[in-house]
Design an enzyme around this catalytic site. Structure first.
Site, PDB file in Angstrom:
ATOM      1  N   ASP A 165     -10.847   5.737  17.420  1.00  0.00           N
ATOM      2  CA  ASP A 165     -10.319   4.669  16.582  1.00  0.00           C
ATOM      3  C   ASP A 165     -11.073   3.361  16.820  1.00  0.00           C
ATOM      4  O   ASP A 165     -11.463   2.671  15.875  1.00  0.00           O
ATOM      5  CB  ASP A 165      -8.823   4.493  16.875  1.00  0.00           C
ATOM      6  CG  ASP A 165      -8.184   3.432  15.997  1.00  0.00           C
ATOM      7  OD1 ASP A 165      -8.094   3.663  14.776  1.00  0.00           O
ATOM      8  OD2 ASP A 165      -7.800   2.374  16.529  1.00  0.00           O
ATOM      9  N   LYS A 181     -13.708   1.218  14.291  1.00  0.00           N
ATOM     10  CA  LYS A 181     -13.585  -0.214  14.014  1.00  0.00           C
ATOM     11  C   LYS A 181     -14.878  -0.956  14.332  1.00  0.00           C
ATOM     12  O   LYS A 181     -15.291  -1.860  13.586  1.00  0.00           O
ATOM     13  CB  LYS A 181     -12.428  -0.807  14.823  1.00  0.00           C
ATOM     14  CG  LYS A 181     -11.054  -0.308  14.397  1.00  0.00           C
ATOM     15  CD  LYS A 181      -9.964  -0.859  15.307  1.00  0.00           C
ATOM     16  CE  LYS A 181      -8.589  -0.348  14.895  1.00  0.00           C
ATOM     17  NZ  LYS A 181      -7.514  -0.796  15.792  1.00  0.00           N
TER      18      LYS A 181
END
Length: 803
Positions: A665, A669
């Site tokens: 994750d 980003k």
């Protein structure tokens, strides 16, 4: 560095006086490269003056002489005003010879002689512009298009591409390294006579030359910036359309709109080049790009009108097969490139009415007479037309109603709906069309827009957004003057669809009863086919790789997209740019501020810095609100896996917390932010430290939580070491100045900026050309269903302001 060859075309209004010539030269200095082609029309009203001259030769020799002398003075003044004395001499000498020859002409002129006379304007423009560019150190040569373009005389002369191609290639090879300024409007037939290419012939010759030269782009520079939603001289609220589908542009051109001609677009459709329309008076005022895009359309984009329309009426005898005859006539006219603007079939009276411009009507009538059509032919004058153009206009009930409503008191002869669904055309007995255009434009484009919303994902974030949307719906509708309707909710296997609208407050209670299963992209196609909304937007609040893989299909259906899903934004660069281009090319938007920092405006800020001229060189921070919360809480008093379980229960993690703990994750980003910064970063370039032991990766979620002591033990050792050094553990993302990227656990001093955050806070440090000594820092809540739902709602507000 070599640049793909381009072609620039300048119309007569762009070359109307010395100042216009200088402006064109500056445009070419800024926007063109060596080897580019330039096609020009006759300067100002030169062609009109030459037509006056030829007409006067038949009537009054004195008037013809006066017109010719005025034109000679105009052309001479252009040369003397623009060129230095040495450069003037050859051009003035050539003008002297040519005007002497023109002055010796006697009536009557043959058709070939008249065509040769009318072609002089382009020759003078090309010669003068090439000399001016050379004077400005842009090596240029002028080129008569009759040396390579081959065509036969006719109502709508067509260029013989097979014969023209090798001749042009030889000229390109001969003048390598030079800008070649080519005459527009003219070709040559097999007998060596001039063939004029008709109305807007210079635009047609520009795109056909562009196709033959295999240029990457043709830019037509004129006195307007491109295609507007209506003629801005008639409708002050008309807006410039930055992108137009090729089929919509072709339909607009077919209806004889002055900004485009259908033959101009034929070479574009048959080649790989793009077509841009720009204003030579204000080059930065915007443009219209015409591309071969076939996403689904939802209604009218342009309102256009045309005065001086003629009707050809064909009356067939009652004993004939009328349907077969009218079909044969229409197909034959289409093959001959004499397709009418609109037509009406009166089956009960065996009458077919065809609408044409005054320029084409006589040629079409002669063609029908030569066909020996089994009908009485009659040419009727005194008509005009208004039309609404846009893919899907005939299927949009609101636009159809508005169009008919505005025409209910007008002297309508007939209304034609094209089979392609690209236009609604009303042919009227001559009337004042300006008020009709204004009324239709207002009715269709300034009425309240209807926007359909599709929610993908009804988990934590989806549920929070539904609640927020229910609260905010009246306010956002009032703010933007639009109607927003939730029409579908989609999960991984089923979806609930209701074109009349779904109450967001009832989704949780009714979804299981209302939803039906779907296969593949069935729901995307069904929603894409809706015509009762002006726009549709998909909200992806899932973490689904399968849905991210369908973003191109969403774009193909002409929908906008708002993502909290990070998969596409952090996918391979190839797919990421494919998705970006797919939405950009159809003038739709892909917004994804919610993918990084939840509600924090980090994506907006980074993008704004870059677009304002800053250069971002490094990024760092704590990008995961979940991992921020976990490591802020983690002091050794509670095993780490218990904190993970607590965060999961509170909705602070992904549905499977391993998606947070494995670093993927944060990696996504970092990749998204880097790309927003203008930096090229592929996922595999990021060094990722996963917190999930290999033994726990393939377990079920329950088994993982039950066996998480292995994760706790490994982190306990690192925490103990950090505490001995009076440090704390944080999960940090970094993109260094040297291009190295990593996401991993770091031991930081307790005073470090990344160490002192509130639980769930994100922090982003941006180093750039402007912020090199003191990084720009953005911090705040970076996790939680409410703030992420707020980010989705923020993007919806932003999208509404763009529509």
């Amino acid at each position: 560095m070599t640049h793909p060859r381009q072609l620039h075309k300048f119309g007569g209004s762009s070359l109307a006086d010395p100042e216009c010539y200088r402006r064109v030269a500056n445009i070419l200095k800024q926007y063109s490269n060596a080897d580019d082609l330039i096609v020009v029309s006759a300067a100002g009203k030169t062609t009109n003056r030459l037509i006056e001259f030829t007409d006067a030769l038949h009537k009054d020799g004195r008037v013809a002489h006066e017109v010719l002398q005025a034109l000679r003075q105009f052309q001479t003044d252009l040369v003397c005003e623009l060129l230095e004395e040495d450069a003037q001499t050859p051009l003035l000498s050539a003008l002297q010879d040519e005007f002497t020859t023109l002055g010796e002409l006697n009536a009557p002129l043959t058709a070939e002689q008249r065509a040769a006379v009318l072609g002089h304007g382009e020759t003078w423009s090309a010669r003068l512009l090439a000399a001016l560019l050379t004077q400005l150190d842009l090596n240029s040569v002028s080129q008569d298009s009759r040396a390579f373009l081959r065509a036969q005389t006719g109502t709508q002369p067509e260029i013989d591409q097979g014969a023209s191609y090798p001749l042009l290639q030889a000229i390109l090879a001969q003048h390598s390294g030079h800008r070649i300024v080519v005459t527009g409007f003219m070709a040559q037939n097999d007998q060596g006579h001039t063939v004029l290419l008709g109305r807007n012939g210079s635009d047609y010759s520009a795109t056909i030359i562009g196709a033959l030269a295999q240029v990457s782009q043709v830019t037509i520079w004129s006195d307007v910036a491109g295609v507007f939603s209506a003629d801005p001289r008639i409708v002050s609220e008309a807006c410039l359309l930055p992108l137009l589908r090729l089929d919509e542009a072709s339909e607009l051109a077919r209806l004889a709109a002055p900004v485009l001609h259908s033959r101009t677009l034929q070479p574009v459709a048959q080649s790989a080049m793009d077509l841009h329309l720009r204003c030579s008076y204000q080059p930065e005022s915007g443009s219209t790009r015409i591309e071969r895009v076939l996403a689904s359309g939802r209604g009218a984009k342009i309102i256009t009108s045309l005065d001086d329309v003629l009707l050809i009426e064909l009356s067939f005898a009652s004993g004939h097969d009328f349907k077969r005859l009218q079909t044969n006539v229409l197909e034959t006219l289409k093959r001959a490139q004499l397709q009418p603007l609109a037509y009406e079939v009166q089956s009960d009276q065996h009458v077919l009415q065809l609408a044409y411009t005054a320029e084409i009507a006589t040629g079409a009538l002669s063609f029908l007479q030569d066909m020996a059509t089994e009908a009485d032919l009659k040419l009727k004058e005194g008509y005009c037309l208004v039309a609404a153009v846009g893919a899907g206009v005939t299927k949009n009930p609101n636009h159809c109603y508005g169009f008919y409503q505005q025409l209910k008191n007008a002297p309508v002869e007939f209304i034609s709906e094209t089979d392609s669904a690209l236009s609604l055309v009303a042919v009227l007995r001559s009337t004042e069309t300006q008020s009709l255009v204004e009324g239709i434009h207002t009715q269709l484009f300034q009425a309240q827009k209807r926007v359909a919303i599709v929610l993908c994902g009804k988990g934590n974030i989806g549920t929070s957004w539904l609640k927020l949307f229910a609260e905010q719906k009246p306010e956002i509708e009032k703010r933007h003057g639009m109607n927003f309707e939730l029409i579908a909710v989609v999960d991984s296997q089923t979806y609930w669809f209701d074109e009349q609208g779904i109450d967001p407050n009832t989704v949780d209670a009714r979804f299981a009863d209302e939803a039906i299963s779907y296969q593949d992209n069935e729901w995307i196609q069904r929603i894409g086919a809706i015509q009762s909304f002006d726009d549709a937007v998909v909200l992806d609040v899932t973490a689904s790789k399968e849905l991210a893989a369908r973003y191109l299909e969403i774009a193909e259906q002409g929908m906008h997209l708002i993502s909290a899903n990070k998969v596409a934004g952090s996918a391979s660069g190839d797919y990421y740019h494919q998705v970006q281009d797919a939405f950009f090319k159809i003038n739709r938007h892909w917004l994804y501020n919610a993918t990084v920092g939840a509600g924090l405006p980090i994506n907006h800020t980074v993008r704004d810095l870059r677009e304002s001229g800053d250069e971002i060189v490094a990024l760092s921070g704590i990008f995961s609100g979940t991992l921020s919360w976990l490591f802020q809480q983690y002091d050794g008093s509670v095993p780490f896996i218990e904190l993970v379980d607590l965060a999961w229960q509170q909705g602070l993690t992904e549905p499977d917390p391993r998606s947070d703990l494995d670093g993927s994750d944060v990696m996504r980003k970092l990749v998204i932010l880097a790309r927003e910064s203008g930096l090229q970063l592929e996922p595999e370039q990021v060094k990722v430290e996963s917190l999930v032991p290999a033994e726990l990766r393939e377990m079920t979620l329950d088994d993982f939580l039950d066996n998480g002591n292995l994760l706790s033990e490994r982190l306990a050792e690192r925490l103990e070491k950090a505490q001995r050094e009076e440090k704390v553990l944080r999960y940090v993302a970094r993109l260094e100045k040297n291009g190295q990227a990593s996401v991993c656990v770091e031991a930081l001093n307790k005073e470090h900026a990344l160490a002192n955050l509130l639980p769930c806070d994100n922090i982003f440090a941006i180093e750039s050309k402007w912020y090199k000594d003191n990084p720009l820092v953005i911090r705040g809540p970076g996790a939680g269903r409410e703030v992420t739902a707020g980010a989705i709602q923020s993007d919806l507000n932003l999208l509404a302001s763009m529509l």
